[in-house]
Enzyme design. Structure first.
Site, PDB file in Angstrom:
ATOM      1  N   GLU A  67      -4.161  96.445  51.569  1.00 10.15           N
ATOM      2  CA  GLU A  67      -3.470  97.221  50.287  1.00 10.15           C
ATOM      3  C   GLU A  67      -1.970  96.908  50.176  1.00 10.15           C
ATOM      4  O   GLU A  67      -1.467  96.814  51.198  1.00 10.15           O
ATOM      5  CB  GLU A  67      -3.898  98.438  50.524  1.00 10.15           C
ATOM      6  N   ASP A  69       1.112  98.769  48.183  1.00 12.73           N
ATOM      7  CA  ASP A  69       1.404  99.657  47.482  1.00 12.73           C
ATOM      8  C   ASP A  69       3.034 100.000  46.942  1.00 12.73           C
ATOM      9  O   ASP A  69       3.644 100.067  47.831  1.00 12.73           O
ATOM     10  CB  ASP A  69       0.800 101.197  48.284  1.00 12.73           C
ATOM     11  N   GLU A  71       4.214 103.708  45.229  1.00 11.39           N
ATOM     12  CA  GLU A  71       3.753 104.923  44.913  1.00 11.39           C
ATOM     13  C   GLU A  71       5.003 105.576  44.631  1.00 11.39           C
ATOM     14  O   GLU A  71       6.081 105.361  45.299  1.00 11.39           O
ATOM     15  CB  GLU A  71       3.069 105.698  46.259  1.00 11.39           C
TER      16      GLU A  71
END
Ligand SMILES: *[C@@H]1O[C@H](CO)[C@@H](O)[C@H](O)[C@H]1NC(C)=O
Length: 249
Positions: A67, A69, A71
């Site tokens: 993953e 990311d 955010e």
């Protein structure tokens, strides 16, 4: 067709050009690409939840087993969002870097890009690199390179940790919260049935690294806007920093 969750809370309009995600007390919402990719560059313009967005978390990421990311941790009106980044390989993350932005991301669309090639992962905001995660397989650190990933975006409630570490809770009297995503562009190698669509003629992102101008910008962000870097958090790693921290950018 790409997939969404959250029912009516995820709306795709303008011929696929605009994605609006909303969050209310009952549920958040999200989007995932139907295609899977092995390496590529995604650009997405995002306008975050306006006004009071405390406790909300909006995201843009590459994901599956590994993953990558981006955010966005919301805040009460007038207080800054935090851009939280992480890289998970073989289920292991804990590689957080956090930033404030040099603009208010609630007011207008800005472009958030994740470039992922065999040598490195570059996170950029409006073309300015903010983080580079280099392939450190030579130091024994797994690198995402054999599992295809999808593109995801979502909006949900994370008020147990998002805003001031969980001190500020979501104020549901301001719901529904809505974030807008547009101009999603994946210049990427589509991966189907174990095969990649990328042949020997690769796009420019395939070999992309930071030139001296980009490095200067990266340093500017790190010096002025970075608020957390796991590679500087000695308390957390009493037995020594993770090996990739030795690779200085
Ligand atoms: C929210 O605002 C507070 C006070 O300015 C700040 O300490 C915090 O970093 C901001 N962002 C988040 C996501 O908590």
């Amino acid at each position: 067709m790409d997939l969404t969750w959250g029912g009516d809370r995820a709306k795709i309009t303008q011929n696929g050009g605009l994605l609006q995600l909303s969050l209310d007390r009952a549920s958040g919402s999200g989007f995932q690409s139907k295609q899977q990719y092995l390496f590529g560059k995604i650009d997405m313009q995002i306008k975050l939840v306006p006004g009071d967005s405390a406790g909300t978390l909006s995201s843009e990421n590459w994901g599956s087993h590994d993953e990558i990311d981006f955010e966005f941790l919301g805040n009460v009106s007038g207080q800054p969002y935090i851009l939280h980044t992480n890289v998970y390989t073989r289920g292991k993350g804990s590689r957080e870097q956090q930033f404030y932005l040099w603009f208010d991301p609630r007011l207008a669309f800005h472009t958030y890009s994740l470039l992922w090639n065999p040598q490195q992962i570059i996170f950029s905001v409006d073309g300015t690199p903010i983080r580079v995660f280099r392939n450190a397989e030579g130091l024994g650190v797994p690198y995402p390179k054999s599992q295809a990933m999808r593109l995801y975006s979502s909006l949900w409630c994370a008020d147990d940790w998002a805003t001031r570490g969980g001190l500020v809770k979501t104020d549901w009297t301001h719901a529904p919260f809505t974030a807008s995503y547009r101009a999603y562009r994946a210049d990427a190698c589509v991966y189907t049935n174990g095969r990649s669509s990328c042949s020997s003629s690769k796009a420019t992102w395939w070999n992309q690294a930071l030139d001296s101008n980009a490095l200067k910008k990266l340093k500017w962000v790190q010096q002025n806007y970075m608020i957390y870097n796991y590679c500087n958090d000695a308390k957390r790693f009493p037995g020594g920093f993770p090996p990739e921290c030795a690779l200085k950018i």
